[in-house]
Design an enzyme around this catalytic site. Structure first.
Site, PDB file in Angstrom:
ATOM      1  N   CYS A   1     -70.053 -63.135 -55.764  1.00  0.00           N
ATOM      2  CA  CYS A   1     -69.786 -64.251 -54.869  1.00  0.00           C
ATOM      3  C   CYS A   1     -69.989 -63.785 -53.437  1.00  0.00           C
ATOM      4  O   CYS A   1     -69.506 -62.709 -53.069  1.00  0.00           O
ATOM      5  CB  CYS A   1     -68.343 -64.724 -55.074  1.00  0.00           C
ATOM      6  SG  CYS A   1     -67.890 -66.114 -54.035  1.00  0.00           S
TER       7      CYS A   1
ATOM      8  N   HIS B   1     -70.022 -71.990 -61.214  1.00  0.00           N
ATOM      9  CA  HIS B   1     -69.427 -71.111 -60.193  1.00  0.00           C
ATOM     10  C   HIS B   1     -69.228 -71.879 -58.872  1.00  0.00           C
ATOM     11  O   HIS B   1     -68.153 -71.820 -58.267  1.00  0.00           O
ATOM     12  CB  HIS B   1     -70.330 -69.880 -59.985  1.00  0.00           C
ATOM     13  CG  HIS B   1     -69.841 -68.943 -58.921  1.00  0.00           C
ATOM     14  ND1 HIS B   1     -69.343 -67.686 -59.194  1.00  0.00           N
ATOM     15  CD2 HIS B   1     -69.773 -69.080 -57.567  1.00  0.00           C
ATOM     16  CE1 HIS B   1     -68.982 -67.104 -58.059  1.00  0.00           C
ATOM     17  NE2 HIS B   1     -69.242 -67.921 -57.059  1.00  0.00           N
ATOM     18  N   GLU B   2     -70.281 -72.604 -58.459  1.00  0.00           N
ATOM     19  CA  GLU B   2     -70.188 -73.345 -57.185  1.00  0.00           C
ATOM     20  C   GLU B   2     -69.216 -74.517 -57.306  1.00  0.00           C
ATOM     21  O   GLU B   2     -68.478 -74.826 -56.365  1.00  0.00           O
ATOM     22  CB  GLU B   2     -71.568 -73.852 -56.754  1.00  0.00           C
ATOM     23  CG  GLU B   2     -72.594 -72.753 -56.496  1.00  0.00           C
ATOM     24  CD  GLU B   2     -72.098 -71.651 -55.585  1.00  0.00           C
ATOM     25  OE1 GLU B   2     -71.318 -71.934 -54.648  1.00  0.00           O
ATOM     26  OE2 GLU B   2     -72.476 -70.486 -55.813  1.00  0.00           O
TER      27      GLU B   2
ATOM     28  N   HIS C   1     -65.794 -73.594 -56.648  1.00  0.00           N
ATOM     29  CA  HIS C   1     -65.490 -73.467 -55.214  1.00  0.00           C
ATOM     30  C   HIS C   1     -64.987 -74.788 -54.627  1.00  0.00           C
ATOM     31  O   HIS C   1     -64.065 -74.790 -53.817  1.00  0.00           O
ATOM     32  CB  HIS C   1     -66.731 -73.042 -54.415  1.00  0.00           C
ATOM     33  CG  HIS C   1     -66.956 -71.565 -54.359  1.00  0.00           C
ATOM     34  ND1 HIS C   1     -66.048 -70.695 -53.813  1.00  0.00           N
ATOM     35  CD2 HIS C   1     -68.005 -70.800 -54.756  1.00  0.00           C
ATOM     36  CE1 HIS C   1     -66.531 -69.453 -53.894  1.00  0.00           C
ATOM     37  NE2 HIS C   1     -67.718 -69.486 -54.465  1.00  0.00           N
TER      38      HIS C   1
HETATM   39 ZN   LIG Z   1     -68.918 -67.888 -54.971  1.00  0.00          ZN
END
Ligand SMILES: [Zn+2]
Length: 196
Positions: A105, A147-148, A151
């Site tokens: 990340c 993953h995004e 966030h």
């Molecule tokens: Zn990340």
């Protein structure tokens, strides 16, 4: 313009992002800046909280993964030039048996760990023109999106690790918050002592 990437420990990374609408100020400029910032840091994805904005927006370009020779030619082709903007995204389903992939990340430099996620997702989102899409993705593209997407829900991949792994990397995470790390791109560290 390259924006500073917010480092681990900043409260903005823990916020659940807000939806935005089509009159969000200077969206095109923001997107240009986010892509420039991501490419400069050799990332494949960047979410708005990582540049300090708690909104439901992230970008992806998986082209760097397309050079991985372990992948089939079809997969390489699919990854090459897969560049997209996701606004107000909502993952509506995740299917299949969880698989491990070594994730990193841009907000957590030099930490890479295996994370387990389901292989196939369906996601509703708006593109940069606020047109709605409902699409299904799998493999590495799904992985980057997951993953995004985490966030914009205020979740970091380090939270998905085992208790033991979390304990093992705690010192490194604390150092990142304090700016005690060498990194080749511009960052903003929440606990860095100000120089006088
Ligand atoms: Zn990340």
């Amino acid at each position: 313009m390259i924006l500073p990437i917010v480092a681990y420990g900043d409260p903005v990374l823990k916020k659940v992002g807000q939806d935005i609408d089509a009159d969000y100020p200077k969206l095109n400029e923001l997107l240009d800046n986010m892509f420039e910032t991501m490419y400069n840091a050799f990332g494949v994805g960047l979410a708005a909280p990582q540049i300090g904005l708690p909104i439901r927006l992230f970008i992806i370009d998986t082209t760097p993964f397309s050079e991985d020779e372990d992948l089939s030619e079809d997969e390489q082709k699919e990854l090459n030039g897969f560049k997209k903007v996701f606004i107000n995204a909502k993952i509506t389903s995740e299917e299949g048996d969880e698989w491990a992939f070594n994730e990193g990340c841009l907000s957590i430099p030099d930490v890479r760990e295996d994370v387990f996620r389901k292989p196939e997702i369906t996601i509703e989102y708006l593109d940069e023109n606020f047109e709605k899409h409902v699409e299904t993705f799998d493999g590495l593209i799904a992985r980057v999106i997951q993953h995004e997407y985490d966030h914009i829900d205020g979740i970091l991949f380090t939270e998905k690790l085992s208790t033991l792994k979390k304990r093992l990397i705690k010192g490194r995470l604390d150092n990142i918050s304090k700016g005690k790390i060498r990194v080749d791109y511009k960052m903003r560290f929440p606990k860095q002592k100000k120089r006088r």
